[in-house]
Design a protein around this motif. Sequence first.
Motif, PDB file in Angstrom:
ATOM      1  N   GLY A  92       0.938  -1.193   0.131  1.00  0.00           N
ATOM      2  CA  GLY A  92      -0.371   0.290  -0.364  1.00  0.00           C
ATOM      3  C   GLY A  92       1.123   1.412   0.252  1.00  0.00           C
ATOM      4  O   GLY A  92       0.732   2.012  -1.290  1.00  0.00           O
ATOM      5  N   ILE A  93       1.902   1.292   1.168  1.00  0.00           N
ATOM      6  CA  ILE A  93       3.019   1.975   0.616  1.00  0.00           C
ATOM      7  C   ILE A  93       3.971   2.488  -0.569  1.00  0.00           C
ATOM      8  O   ILE A  93       3.884   3.572  -1.143  1.00  0.00           O
ATOM      9  CB  ILE A  93       3.779   2.075   2.238  1.00  0.00           C
ATOM     10  N   TYR A  94       4.039   1.403  -1.224  1.00  0.00           N
ATOM     11  CA  TYR A  94       4.467   1.993  -1.966  1.00  0.00           C
ATOM     12  C   TYR A  94       3.227   2.484  -3.317  1.00  0.00           C
ATOM     13  O   TYR A  94       3.199   3.584  -4.639  1.00  0.00           O
ATOM     14  CB  TYR A  94       4.722   0.475  -3.184  1.00  0.00           C
ATOM     15  N   ILE A  95       2.260   1.844  -3.787  1.00  0.00           N
ATOM     16  CA  ILE A  95       1.218   2.606  -4.282  1.00  0.00           C
ATOM     17  C   ILE A  95       0.907   4.274  -3.777  1.00  0.00           C
ATOM     18  O   ILE A  95       0.472   5.100  -4.586  1.00  0.00           O
ATOM     19  CB  ILE A  95      -0.507   2.443  -3.500  1.00  0.00           C
ATOM     20  N   LEU A  96       1.298   4.761  -2.104  1.00  0.00           N
ATOM     21  CA  LEU A  96       1.257   6.467  -2.093  1.00  0.00           C
ATOM     22  C   LEU A  96       2.545   6.552  -2.646  1.00  0.00           C
ATOM     23  O   LEU A  96       2.221   7.294  -2.842  1.00  0.00           O
ATOM     24  CB  LEU A  96       1.688   5.732  -0.639  1.00  0.00           C
ATOM     25  N   LEU A  97       3.673   5.617  -2.447  1.00  0.00           N
ATOM     26  CA  LEU A  97       4.930   6.860  -2.319  1.00  0.00           C
ATOM     27  C   LEU A  97       4.449   7.228  -4.373  1.00  0.00           C
ATOM     28  O   LEU A  97       4.927   7.668  -4.991  1.00  0.00           O
ATOM     29  CB  LEU A  97       5.462   5.627  -2.644  1.00  0.00           C
ATOM     30  N   SER A  98       4.265   6.321  -5.514  1.00  0.00           N
ATOM     31  CA  SER A  98       3.688   7.192  -6.640  1.00  0.00           C
ATOM     32  C   SER A  98       2.794   6.909  -6.951  1.00  0.00           C
ATOM     33  O   SER A  98       2.582   8.713  -7.731  1.00  0.00           O
ATOM     34  CB  SER A  98       3.651   5.671  -7.608  1.00  0.00           C
ATOM     35  N   GLY A  99       2.052   8.157  -6.081  1.00  0.00           N
ATOM     36  CA  GLY A  99       0.846   9.086  -6.028  1.00  0.00           C
ATOM     37  C   GLY A  99       1.505  10.326  -5.573  1.00  0.00           C
ATOM     38  O   GLY A  99       1.553  11.338  -6.055  1.00  0.00           O
ATOM     39  N   LEU A 100       3.009   9.885  -4.870  1.00  0.00           N
ATOM     40  CA  LEU A 100       3.139  12.001  -4.454  1.00  0.00           C
ATOM     41  C   LEU A 100       4.581  11.438  -5.447  1.00  0.00           C
ATOM     42  O   LEU A 100       5.013  12.605  -6.204  1.00  0.00           O
ATOM     43  CB  LEU A 100       4.176  11.055  -3.052  1.00  0.00           C
ATOM     44  N   GLN A 119      13.404  13.734  -5.577  1.00  0.00           N
ATOM     45  CA  GLN A 119      13.553  15.223  -5.733  1.00  0.00           C
ATOM     46  C   GLN A 119      12.881  16.130  -5.304  1.00  0.00           C
ATOM     47  O   GLN A 119      13.337  17.556  -4.649  1.00  0.00           O
ATOM     48  CB  GLN A 119      13.599  15.426  -7.227  1.00  0.00           C
ATOM     49  N   PHE A 120      12.134  16.066  -4.859  1.00  0.00           N
ATOM     50  CA  PHE A 120      10.333  16.383  -4.486  1.00  0.00           C
ATOM     51  C   PHE A 120      10.462  16.574  -2.819  1.00  0.00           C
ATOM     52  O   PHE A 120       9.704  17.562  -1.939  1.00  0.00           O
ATOM     53  CB  PHE A 120       9.184  16.646  -5.050  1.00  0.00           C
ATOM     54  N   PHE A 121      10.408  15.407  -2.448  1.00  0.00           N
ATOM     55  CA  PHE A 121       9.864  15.364  -0.741  1.00  0.00           C
ATOM     56  C   PHE A 121      11.554  14.669  -0.246  1.00  0.00           C
ATOM     57  O   PHE A 121      12.691  14.282  -1.131  1.00  0.00           O
ATOM     58  CB  PHE A 121       8.982  13.918  -0.764  1.00  0.00           C
ATOM     59  N   SER A 122      11.466  14.961   0.938  1.00  0.00           N
ATOM     60  CA  SER A 122      13.099  14.569   1.989  1.00  0.00           C
ATOM     61  C   SER A 122      13.116  13.291   2.905  1.00  0.00           C
ATOM     62  O   SER A 122      11.990  12.881   2.444  1.00  0.00           O
ATOM     63  CB  SER A 122      13.288  15.719   3.365  1.00  0.00           C
ATOM     64  N   ASN A 123      14.060  13.279   2.214  1.00  0.00           N
ATOM     65  CA  ASN A 123      14.828  11.668   2.826  1.00  0.00           C
ATOM     66  C   ASN A 123      13.944  11.247   4.379  1.00  0.00           C
ATOM     67  O   ASN A 123      13.806  10.556   3.871  1.00  0.00           O
ATOM     68  CB  ASN A 123      16.439  11.799   2.867  1.00  0.00           C
ATOM     69  N   GLN A 124      14.057  12.002   5.085  1.00  0.00           N
ATOM     70  CA  GLN A 124      13.617  11.420   6.393  1.00  0.00           C
ATOM     71  C   GLN A 124      12.286  11.829   6.180  1.00  0.00           C
ATOM     72  O   GLN A 124      11.661  10.403   6.458  1.00  0.00           O
ATOM     73  CB  GLN A 124      13.571  13.254   7.135  1.00  0.00           C
ATOM     74  N   TYR A 125      11.066  12.173   5.251  1.00  0.00           N
ATOM     75  CA  TYR A 125      10.065  12.152   5.310  1.00  0.00           C
ATOM     76  C   TYR A 125       9.932  11.001   4.716  1.00  0.00           C
ATOM     77  O   TYR A 125       8.627  10.072   5.404  1.00  0.00           O
ATOM     78  CB  TYR A 125       8.940  12.876   4.746  1.00  0.00           C
ATOM     79  N   LEU A 126      10.670  10.605   3.740  1.00  0.00           N
ATOM     80  CA  LEU A 126       9.930   9.580   2.411  1.00  0.00           C
ATOM     81  C   LEU A 126      10.432   7.985   3.559  1.00  0.00           C
ATOM     82  O   LEU A 126       9.719   7.198   3.568  1.00  0.00           O
ATOM     83  CB  LEU A 126      10.491   9.203   1.748  1.00  0.00           C
ATOM     84  N   ALA A 127      11.253   8.446   4.269  1.00  0.00           N
ATOM     85  CA  ALA A 127      12.007   6.869   4.784  1.00  0.00           C
ATOM     86  C   ALA A 127      10.758   6.749   6.025  1.00  0.00           C
ATOM     87  O   ALA A 127      10.776   5.966   6.287  1.00  0.00           O
ATOM     88  CB  ALA A 127      13.426   7.301   5.450  1.00  0.00           C
ATOM     89  N   GLN A 128      10.140   7.406   7.098  1.00  0.00           N
ATOM     90  CA  GLN A 128       9.732   7.735   8.040  1.00  0.00           C
ATOM     91  C   GLN A 128       8.478   7.141   7.405  1.00  0.00           C
ATOM     92  O   GLN A 128       7.853   6.055   7.988  1.00  0.00           O
ATOM     93  CB  GLN A 128       9.201   8.995   8.579  1.00  0.00           C
ATOM     94  N   ILE A 129       7.697   7.468   6.285  1.00  0.00           N
ATOM     95  CA  ILE A 129       6.889   6.826   5.316  1.00  0.00           C
ATOM     96  C   ILE A 129       6.906   5.410   5.099  1.00  0.00           C
ATOM     97  O   ILE A 129       5.847   4.920   5.632  1.00  0.00           O
ATOM     98  CB  ILE A 129       6.075   6.894   4.207  1.00  0.00           C
ATOM     99  N   PHE A 130       7.529   5.254   4.843  1.00  0.00           N
ATOM    100  CA  PHE A 130       8.790   3.387   4.007  1.00  0.00           C
ATOM    101  C   PHE A 130       8.485   2.688   5.741  1.00  0.00           C
ATOM    102  O   PHE A 130       8.362   1.019   5.942  1.00  0.00           O
ATOM    103  CB  PHE A 130      10.230   3.755   3.601  1.00  0.00           C
ATOM    104  N   GLY A 131       9.140   3.207   6.394  1.00  0.00           N
ATOM    105  CA  GLY A 131       9.177   2.306   8.159  1.00  0.00           C
ATOM    106  C   GLY A 131       7.935   1.696   8.106  1.00  0.00           C
ATOM    107  O   GLY A 131       7.905   1.370   8.940  1.00  0.00           O
ATOM    108  N   THR A 132       6.549   2.558   8.100  1.00  0.00           N
ATOM    109  CA  THR A 132       5.835   2.468   8.394  1.00  0.00           C
ATOM    110  C   THR A 132       5.151   1.002   7.900  1.00  0.00           C
ATOM    111  O   THR A 132       4.577  -0.212   8.514  1.00  0.00           O
ATOM    112  CB  THR A 132       4.382   2.987   8.515  1.00  0.00           C
ATOM    113  N   THR A 133       5.114   0.830   6.523  1.00  0.00           N
ATOM    114  CA  THR A 133       5.179  -0.637   6.072  1.00  0.00           C
ATOM    115  C   THR A 133       5.933  -1.457   6.510  1.00  0.00           C
ATOM    116  O   THR A 133       5.437  -3.259   6.735  1.00  0.00           O
ATOM    117  CB  THR A 133       4.762  -0.773   4.561  1.00  0.00           C
TER     118      THR A 133
END
Length: 472
Positions: A44-52, A167-181
Motif C-alpha cells: 500500500g505504501i508503494y501505491i502511496l509513493l507512486s502517488g507522491l 527530488q521533491f520530498f525529503s529523505n527523512q519524510y520518505l524514510a519515515q513513511i516507508f518505515g510504517t510498512t
Amino acid sequence: MKAEYIFTSEKVRKFAALSGDFNPVHVDSVGARRTIFQHSIVHGIYILLSGLDVLAEHSNTFRKVSRTKATFHKAARVGETVYYDIQQLNESKCKIIAFDKLQNKAATINLFFELSAEEHNQNIADKLYEKDIPVEVQPQEYTTLKGEVDLLLDEKTLSEIAPNACQFFSNQYLAQIFGTTQVVGMQCPGLHSIYSKIDLLFDDEEPIGQKLALKYGVKAFYDAMNLVEIGVSSVGMKGNLTTFVRPAPVEQKAYIDVKKAIPNDLFVNQKAMVIGGSRGLGEVVSKMLAAGGAEVNLSYHMGQDDAERVHSDISKSGKEHTVFSWDIMNSDQNLSDYGQITHLYYFASPPVMNTSALVFDTELFEHLCRAYIDGLINVLEHISYVGEFTLKVMSPSSVFVEDPPQKLGEYASAKAAMEVAVKSLKDKYPKVAFFTPRLPKMGTDLSASLSGEDETYSDPLEVLFPILSEMK
C-alpha cells in the motif's frame, strides 16, 4: 492531472528492499497464492509513493508535508496498472485517488502542506535493507506489542522507482513513511497483515544528534474484527496506523488422520491422476485415494514445495506415487508416461475473487472458463486411458452456481458454464464418465474470510467420501 503506473514484480522487489517490508504476500508469488488475495499484491505504501511521484512530476513549487493520510481500499495485484488522478491541489492540501482498470478505488491519499516551514533532511544511512522473515504474532501478544525499527534509505533505488518524489520530498519524510510498512508487514501484525490506513503528523523538530528510527506500539486490538491500531513516532513525526490480521493459510488433515476414515482397499484398483493436488481439495483427495490403496499421480503448477510435502505424506501408504508439474493452460506434456489412468480428479484452482462487487469482470470470467473447460480438455487430450475400463473424471462444480455470493459471480458463472460444457463433451469422449458434483463451502484457502466471526464450513472428508466412493 492523471497518470498511470505498472507495478512489475521487479519494482515491487526493489521497494521491498527499500522499505524493509519483505512480507511474502508482496514478494513470493507462490506463497501469496495461499492468502486471501490468491496473488502477490503491491505494498500500500508503494501505491502511496507512486502517488507522491505523480504529484512531484506535476508540481513546480516545493511544499513541506505537515500531514499524510491515506486509506488503502483494495489490494492491487503485482503486474497490474494503477491509475492516478490528482483531484485537488492548492497551497495547503492535495487529494490523490488511485484506482484500477474497473475504476475501483485502490487508495485515497490526502496530503496537507505547510509552506512556511523549513524542511529537515536527516543524514540517513544510504543502503538497502537485508531480506528478512516477518514475525508471526499470536493474538494474545498484540496488546503488549511494541518496538522500534531503524530507518534506512537507498537513494539509488529510490531514484529508480520514484525519480520525481526523491527530488521533491525529503529523505527523512520518505524514510519515515516507508518505515510504517516495515512495521506492519514485518513486525505488527507481521506475517498475516493487511495495511488499511495511515495518518501521520509532521512538525519542525530538528533531528540534531538523534537516531532516525521509528517506534511503534499497539494502542488497541479488536479481536472480533481482527483489527490492530498502532501508534508510531519518530523525529518530528507521530501518528497512527490501522491494520487487519488476515487469516492464515488453511492446513488440511495429515495423511495419518485421513487414513483413519478410509477403508484400506476402497480405491485399490485406481490409477489416479489429481490435477491440482498440492493444496486444498486436491490435497485432501490425494490423501484419501492413497489411504484407500490407489496409486496417485498428483500435479502442481507453482507450489512444488507444497506438492512434495503432500507426496511425502501419502508415501506413508507404502505405494509408489508421483509428482509432476503441469500448467493447465499451456502444458503440452505427454501424460501417457504415467500409464493407463483409470480416474482423473480435476482441481484447477486459479484466483477466483473479484475485488469489486459492483462490476462483473468479463476478463476474469473468461479466464476461469479457460481454466475449468479448456484446461480439462487439454488434460483429456494428453492422458492415456484407452482400454477396457471407462475413464472416470471428477470436475467439481459449486453450490454457488445456485446462489452466487458477492464477488464470486464470475466464479459461479464459470462453474455453470463448465457443467454445460461437460454435457456436450460426452459425445466427443464416449469412454469418459463425468462427475460434476456441486460442492458446498469447505475449509480451504479459497474459503478464507476477512471476518473475525466464526465461519461454518463443511468437512472435506465428509463431503468427498461418498462422491469418491461412488466413483470407485
